[in-house]
Design a protein around this motif. Sequence first.
Motif, short mmCIF file in Angstrom:
data_model
loop_
_atom_site.label_atom_id
_atom_site.label_comp_id
_atom_site.label_asym_id
_atom_site.label_seq_id
_atom_site.Cartn_x
_atom_site.Cartn_y
_atom_site.Cartn_z
N ALA A 1 0.81 -1.22 0.00
CA ALA A 1 0.00 0.00 0.00
C ALA A 1 0.84 1.27 0.00
O ALA A 1 1.96 1.29 0.53
N ASN A 2 0.30 2.34 -0.59
CA ASN A 2 0.91 3.66 -0.44
C ASN A 2 -0.02 4.63 0.29
O ASN A 2 0.33 5.79 0.49
N ALA A 3 -1.20 4.13 0.70
CA ALA A 3 -2.11 4.90 1.55
C ALA A 3 -3.16 3.94 2.09
O ALA A 3 -3.57 3.00 1.39
N ALA A 4 -3.58 4.16 3.33
CA ALA A 4 -4.58 3.27 3.92
C ALA A 4 -5.23 3.95 5.12
O ALA A 4 -4.59 4.69 5.86
N CYS A 5 -6.52 3.67 5.29
CA CYS A 5 -7.22 4.15 6.47
C CYS A 5 -8.36 3.18 6.78
O CYS A 5 -8.75 2.37 5.94
N ASP A 6 -8.86 3.27 8.00
CA ASP A 6 -10.02 2.50 8.41
C ASP A 6 -11.15 3.45 8.74
O ASP A 6 -10.93 4.56 9.22
N ILE A 7 -12.37 3.01 8.49
CA ILE A 7 -13.55 3.65 9.06
C ILE A 7 -13.87 2.90 10.33
O ILE A 7 -14.07 1.67 10.31
N GLU A 8 -13.87 3.61 11.45
CA GLU A 8 -14.13 2.99 12.74
C GLU A 8 -15.49 3.43 13.27
O GLU A 8 -15.91 4.58 13.07
N TYR A 9 -16.15 2.50 13.97
CA TYR A 9 -17.43 2.79 14.61
C TYR A 9 -17.27 2.63 16.12
O TYR A 9 -16.50 1.78 16.58
N LYS A 10 -18.01 3.41 16.86
CA LYS A 10 -17.92 3.37 18.32
C LYS A 10 -18.82 2.27 18.87
O LYS A 10 -20.00 2.47 19.16
N PHE A 11 -18.25 1.07 19.01
CA PHE A 11 -18.95 -0.05 19.63
C PHE A 11 -19.00 0.14 21.15
O PHE A 11 -18.31 1.02 21.68
N PRO A 12 -19.76 -0.67 21.86
CA PRO A 12 -19.73 -0.60 23.33
C PRO A 12 -18.35 -0.84 23.91
O PRO A 12 -18.07 -0.43 25.03
N PHE A 13 -17.47 -1.50 23.15
CA PHE A 13 -16.10 -1.76 23.62
C PHE A 13 -15.10 -0.81 22.98
O PHE A 13 -13.90 -1.06 22.97
N GLY A 14 -15.58 0.32 22.42
CA GLY A 14 -14.67 1.34 21.89
C GLY A 14 -14.73 1.44 20.38
O GLY A 14 -15.41 0.67 19.70
#
Length: 513
Positions: free
Chosen positions: A315-328
């Motif tokens: 990869a030369n770029a990467a990101c995640d979409i994160e959601y706020k679960f009850p555990f963070g």
Amino acid sequence: MTQEELFKKLVAHSKEYGFIFQSSEIYDGLAAVYDYGQMGVELKNNLKRYWWESMVRLHQNIVGIDASIFMHPRTWEASGHVGAFNDPLIDNKDSKKRYRADVLIEEHAAKIDDKIDKEVEKARKRFGEAFDETQFRSTNARVLELQTRRDSVIERMNAALNASDFDALRQVIIDEEIADPVSGTRNWTEVRQFNLMFDTRIGAAADGASTIYLRPETAQGIFVNFLNVQKTGRMKIPFGIAQIGKAFRNEIVARQFIFRMREFEQMEMQFFVQPGSEMEWYEAWRTARMKWHRALGFGDGNYRFHEHEKLAHYANAACDIEYKFPFGFKEVEGIHSRTDFDLGQHEKFSGRKMRYHDPETGESYIPYVVETSIGVDRMVLQVLSAAYREEALDNGEERVVMAIPPALAPVKVAVLPLVKKDGLPEIAQEIVRTLRYDYALQYDEKDSIGKRYRRQDAIGTPLCVTVDHQTAEDGTVTVRYRDTMSQSRVPIAELHTLVGRETGMRGLLEKQM
């Protein structure tokens, strides 16, 4: 109620109402493997439909395939999975539990982030409307100290991972005094590598069988079919190939219910672009995919981007979409600019040209790829987590309601005769016959109408249609709405249109255009 208690209630609710069961439960179960019950499979299928229609139907330059789980073993040599698909694992000698070393460190860094956020919130309450968060974060001594420590931890971890220096990785855990969450001790083993692929044998005779692998991702099935799709579909770059399918990883640290499993399902799209344009498309897909998530209505503040500080080798770029679960905050989708690594590797290992001939410029090149990859099971958990509510009612009672977006709800409408006599069940069954060809529904005549409403609330049914004595007189029914519990009288002739308007997929899809 703590977030941990809430999550335990959610897991229990998921089993009680037919969403998710432990696999092989009558034999005491199989760790990190789950079965979808009658409600769970409908929710899962609706999520897949939402993704497929938004990804394939709404884009004229994206098509779908369904590649095999079994692939030629050279595929995984080319992709790097045979030699490098490993997790750095560490054991606690007291609890006998095994953890991913990098996850332990990342969770420790997240705790430092939480401390920073608490400092910010305390200052916000102290200064009120005059509070400048940006200035506070850049000048407050305590925040700067915590931020420096957090950055140092991540920097050391990334350096150790990039160098495959497991002694250095363990030293970060020791220096930061990271304790086992089960035993509370810091009695750690050395860090070791563990390959995550499942292997099996293919062939009729045992002595002549060959070793193959259960695919650890669905992406390679797209890459090896790149030319097939491009030529048969007469596709012009930029174009994408989408796929939904099962993948398998021998996760040692499988936990948090269906968040991390050994058998899971992915929804992936590989978007092939001209070299040099990949970053433009990477940003475009970041925006598009976040819009897809936020269209569900779970609160924009519950999503965030997490930029990768350690990039995969391809990869030369990467990101995640994160959601706020009850555990963070946890990853639900990854967006990666994979360069030309995958097609280049398959060209090298197969000896076949994996190139695109541009009819306009006359160029021939290996396309670059921008990937969007989302876990179906994590999306199911996200929806369940966001939807679960315990509400106190005005009459002093309580109800548990799954506020699932109507387009994703397992059951769209419940048809309920008020009593089991006076011809009301017959009218209700005629309504069922009218609606069942287009909508998932339930018919229920057992118990009081209040108890039946509660059952439908618990599985997330958006609409309940009650057939009462007035129905026999004027052909109208009572429609009850899950989220507000409000009711209205509607002619039977208008039900089909109303259910379609309230529970259809179109509204979700239009939010992305």
